[in-house]
Scaffold this motif. Structure first.
Motif, PDB file in Angstrom:
ATOM      1  N   GLY A 189     -12.712   9.279  46.604  1.00  0.00           N
ATOM      2  CA  GLY A 189     -13.774   9.243  45.579  1.00  0.00           C
ATOM      3  C   GLY A 189     -13.792   7.434  45.217  1.00  0.00           C
ATOM      4  O   GLY A 189     -14.100   6.999  44.030  1.00  0.00           O
ATOM      5  N   LEU A 190     -13.078   6.754  46.166  1.00  0.00           N
ATOM      6  CA  LEU A 190     -12.761   5.146  45.917  1.00  0.00           C
ATOM      7  C   LEU A 190     -14.268   4.896  45.354  1.00  0.00           C
ATOM      8  O   LEU A 190     -14.667   4.591  45.640  1.00  0.00           O
ATOM      9  N   ASP A 191     -13.875   4.446  43.874  1.00  0.00           N
ATOM     10  CA  ASP A 191     -15.617   3.671  43.783  1.00  0.00           C
ATOM     11  C   ASP A 191     -15.732   2.263  44.006  1.00  0.00           C
ATOM     12  O   ASP A 191     -16.996   2.149  44.398  1.00  0.00           O
ATOM     13  N   LYS A 192     -14.543   1.796  44.001  1.00  0.00           N
ATOM     14  CA  LYS A 192     -15.119  -0.132  45.156  1.00  0.00           C
ATOM     15  C   LYS A 192     -15.258  -0.028  46.260  1.00  0.00           C
ATOM     16  O   LYS A 192     -16.335  -0.624  46.603  1.00  0.00           O
ATOM     17  N   SER A 193     -15.526   0.975  47.089  1.00  0.00           N
ATOM     18  CA  SER A 193     -16.064   1.480  48.026  1.00  0.00           C
ATOM     19  C   SER A 193     -17.404   1.838  48.344  1.00  0.00           C
ATOM     20  O   SER A 193     -18.203   1.590  49.458  1.00  0.00           O
ATOM     21  N   ARG A 194     -17.968   1.691  46.957  1.00  0.00           N
ATOM     22  CA  ARG A 194     -19.475   1.627  46.747  1.00  0.00           C
ATOM     23  C   ARG A 194     -20.354  -0.039  46.619  1.00  0.00           C
ATOM     24  O   ARG A 194     -20.057  -1.003  47.127  1.00  0.00           O
ATOM     25  N   SER A 195     -21.699   0.712  46.629  1.00  0.00           N
ATOM     26  CA  SER A 195     -22.170  -0.582  47.495  1.00  0.00           C
ATOM     27  C   SER A 195     -23.127  -1.105  45.631  1.00  0.00           C
ATOM     28  O   SER A 195     -23.692  -0.451  44.708  1.00  0.00           O
ATOM     29  N   THR A 196     -23.541  -2.411  45.686  1.00  0.00           N
ATOM     30  CA  THR A 196     -24.735  -2.565  44.649  1.00  0.00           C
ATOM     31  C   THR A 196     -25.685  -3.005  45.057  1.00  0.00           C
ATOM     32  O   THR A 196     -25.683  -3.301  46.363  1.00  0.00           O
ATOM     33  N   PRO A 197     -26.859  -2.888  44.158  1.00  0.00           N
ATOM     34  CA  PRO A 197     -28.188  -3.563  44.680  1.00  0.00           C
ATOM     35  C   PRO A 197     -27.922  -5.244  45.251  1.00  0.00           C
ATOM     36  O   PRO A 197     -28.418  -5.962  46.175  1.00  0.00           O
ATOM     37  N   ARG A 198     -26.712  -5.938  44.454  1.00  0.00           N
ATOM     38  CA  ARG A 198     -26.314  -7.853  44.964  1.00  0.00           C
ATOM     39  C   ARG A 198     -25.868  -7.170  45.732  1.00  0.00           C
ATOM     40  O   ARG A 198     -26.127  -8.737  46.932  1.00  0.00           O
ATOM     41  N   SER A 199     -25.359  -6.791  46.413  1.00  0.00           N
ATOM     42  CA  SER A 199     -24.000  -7.061  47.651  1.00  0.00           C
ATOM     43  C   SER A 199     -24.838  -6.094  48.831  1.00  0.00           C
ATOM     44  O   SER A 199     -25.276  -7.446  49.426  1.00  0.00           O
ATOM     45  N   GLU A 200     -25.890  -5.512  48.513  1.00  0.00           N
ATOM     46  CA  GLU A 200     -26.641  -4.718  49.716  1.00  0.00           C
ATOM     47  C   GLU A 200     -28.059  -5.691  49.487  1.00  0.00           C
ATOM     48  O   GLU A 200     -28.213  -6.179  51.036  1.00  0.00           O
ATOM     49  N   LEU A 201     -28.411  -6.907  48.851  1.00  0.00           N
ATOM     50  CA  LEU A 201     -29.392  -7.472  48.943  1.00  0.00           C
ATOM     51  C   LEU A 201     -28.793  -8.973  49.638  1.00  0.00           C
ATOM     52  O   LEU A 201     -29.441  -9.360  50.628  1.00  0.00           O
ATOM     53  N   PHE A 202     -27.684  -9.042  49.316  1.00  0.00           N
ATOM     54  CA  PHE A 202     -26.802 -10.294  50.608  1.00  0.00           C
ATOM     55  C   PHE A 202     -26.243  -9.451  51.516  1.00  0.00           C
ATOM     56  O   PHE A 202     -26.814 -10.746  52.280  1.00  0.00           O
ATOM     57  N   SER A 203     -26.204  -8.196  51.926  1.00  0.00           N
ATOM     58  CA  SER A 203     -25.856  -7.795  53.410  1.00  0.00           C
ATOM     59  C   SER A 203     -26.939  -7.940  53.764  1.00  0.00           C
ATOM     60  O   SER A 203     -27.139  -8.237  55.736  1.00  0.00           O
ATOM     61  N   LEU A 204     -28.597  -7.367  53.749  1.00  0.00           N
ATOM     62  CA  LEU A 204     -29.587  -7.621  54.263  1.00  0.00           C
ATOM     63  C   LEU A 204     -30.097  -9.492  54.462  1.00  0.00           C
ATOM     64  O   LEU A 204     -30.271  -9.347  55.336  1.00  0.00           O
ATOM     65  N   LEU A 205     -29.855  -9.817  53.707  1.00  0.00           N
ATOM     66  CA  LEU A 205     -30.101 -12.168  53.678  1.00  0.00           C
ATOM     67  C   LEU A 205     -28.921 -11.578  55.289  1.00  0.00           C
ATOM     68  O   LEU A 205     -29.955 -12.739  56.156  1.00  0.00           O
ATOM     69  N   GLY A 206     -27.988 -11.217  54.553  1.00  0.00           N
ATOM     70  CA  GLY A 206     -27.222 -11.472  56.449  1.00  0.00           C
ATOM     71  C   GLY A 206     -27.834 -10.996  58.008  1.00  0.00           C
ATOM     72  O   GLY A 206     -27.356 -11.712  58.833  1.00  0.00           O
TER      73      GLY A 206
END
Length: 419
Positions: A189-206
């Motif tokens: 249940g580690l909360d830090k292992s989740r993503s956010t809309p901003r991190s997903e957007l940057f990852s999609l850009l990559g």
């Protein structure tokens, strides 16, 4: 820095300084002559494309975790600039041992950049778990073993130089999976292992960056550059279209699946690249564009269906810890591409009516199958050994409670205002 955080002041700077000193000495004594190093080359446009792809593309592609963005891009850049120099140094060692032809200038740099892709892919598997010292050590060890694997394929199995380099996805994915299996698993249940809309957007850009420059990656060292570029682009285009189609078909509400929950590869995010991976070994030799398009479609199906079905069945049994889903984005499509290379070889001989010489045909199939099996086996075995090395006390392994956290490595003056 609070006492609960480890200090890398006495390890990371000195390790980097030591490596850079070795690279400088190599440059001072190793280059044959300025005329050879700076001789004119037509590789610069493709070299720049691959450089953009590795630095920008993969740097943002790995930004999938909500609190690990600085480390994903920053460590990726550090490993590339160190690893390219290390790759050239390793190649010089193999030249000295007469296991490699001497190549200088742009071509040597291009081969080093392509080889570094294996390290970047492996980094995606251990993302958020390994500290900078471990990542640097992993880079050095993986580049050495990758060159050993290539030399085996080239010297004993007579695999051409370009094809041995195109096993980079296969080696990087399974090496990374083997390394990460030696790390303790993150708490469920580690909360830090989740993503956010901003991190997903940057990852999609990559992902978009990698997609755009992938034809240059597959063609930079190929003999038939035009065929390699065309076939790669068509495979990528079909792969992208199929990714959207299969994502909508396999999601519960018919929507495209783009978010990146950790350890579960998103459909569109990774599957759009599967076609480029699958045609890596055959892009230069495919004579009919529809073959490349079919490979792109099959690669996307393997990625999406593998993410949707196989992961739920085998991840727990095999204890796979794949933070960025490199197994489904790079590993399985690379296996598909290696198998496709064998099938196309058999079909090509059949069309040329060479079925009478079955011993010669069987030898070609044996060599092709042996090459990619050797690559996978070497990656898994050496990855397990490397994973054990990275967990020794000297390298200051990170505690599981500090996984996926930029704060462990970077200063955040604004931390008190809601990091």
């Amino acid at each position: 820095m609070p006492s609960r955080y480890l200090s890398f002041r006495c390890s990371v700077p000195w390790l980097i300084l030591l490596l850079q000193t070795l690279f400088l000495l190599r440059s001072f004594f190793g280059f044959p002559g300025a005329g050879d190093v700076y001789s004119p080359s037509s590789l610069y446009p493709e070299l720049q494309d691959v450089n953009h792809m590795v630095v920008f593309g993969f740097g943002f592609f790995l930004m999938v975790l909500r609190r690990y963005g600085f480390s994903s891009t920053g460590f990726n850049f550090l490993l590339i600039v160190l690893g390219v120099q290390c790759s050239v140094l390793v190649e010089d060692c193999f030249v000295f041992l007469r296991a490699q032809q001497n190549e200088v200038g742009m071509k040597s740099l291009a081969k080093a950049l392509v080889s570094m892709t294996a390290v970047v892919i492996s980094t995606g598997a251990v993302l958020g778990k390994a500290n900078p010292v471990q990542l640097i050590v992993m880079t050095l060890v993986e580049l050495i073993f990758f060159y050993v694997s290539r030399c085996i394929n080239r010297m004993y199995l007579q695999v051409p130089e370009h094809l041995s380099l195109m096993h980079v996805h296969l080696f990087g994915a399974y090496f990374g999976l083997a390394v990460t299996s030696r790390f303790p698993a993150a708490p469920p249940g580690l909360d830090k292992s989740r993503s956010t809309p901003r991190s997903e957007l940057f990852s999609l850009l990559g992902t978009v960056f990698v997609w755009v420059f992938w034809p240059s990656f597959n063609s930079i060292l190929a003999d038939s550059k035009r065929e390699a570029v065309l076939n790669t682009y068509l495979a990528l285009a079909v792969s992208a279209v199929a990714a959207f189609m299969l994502s909508a078909l396999t999601s519960k509400d018919g929507k495209f699946r783009m978010p990146l929950p950790v350890f579960l590869q998103a459909h569109v995010h990774g599957a759009v690249l599967a076609g480029g991976v699958a045609v890596g070994c055959t892009a230069h030799s495919i004579q009919h564009p529809w073959i490349a398009m079919i490979l792109g479609l099959l690669a996307t199906a393997v990625t999406v269906l593998g993410s949707h079905c196989l992961q739920r069945c085998f991840n727990r049994a095999l204890k796979l810890q794949d933070t960025s889903g490199v197994h489904f984005t790079f590993g399985l499509p690379a296996v598909l591409g290696a198998v496709a290379a064998v099938v196309l070889c058999v079909v090509e001989k059949g069309i040329a009516k060479q079925w009478n010489d079955l011993s010669s045909l069987g030898y070609l199939v044996f060599v092709a199958v042996g090459a990619f099996c050797q690559t996978i086996c070497t990656a898994l075995i050496t990855g397990l050994i490397t994973g054990l090395i990275l967990n020794i006390k000297l390298l200051k392994a990170v505690h599981v409670s500090k996984y996926f956290d930029d704060q462990f490595y970077w200063e955040f003056p604004h931390l008190s205002v809601g990091f």
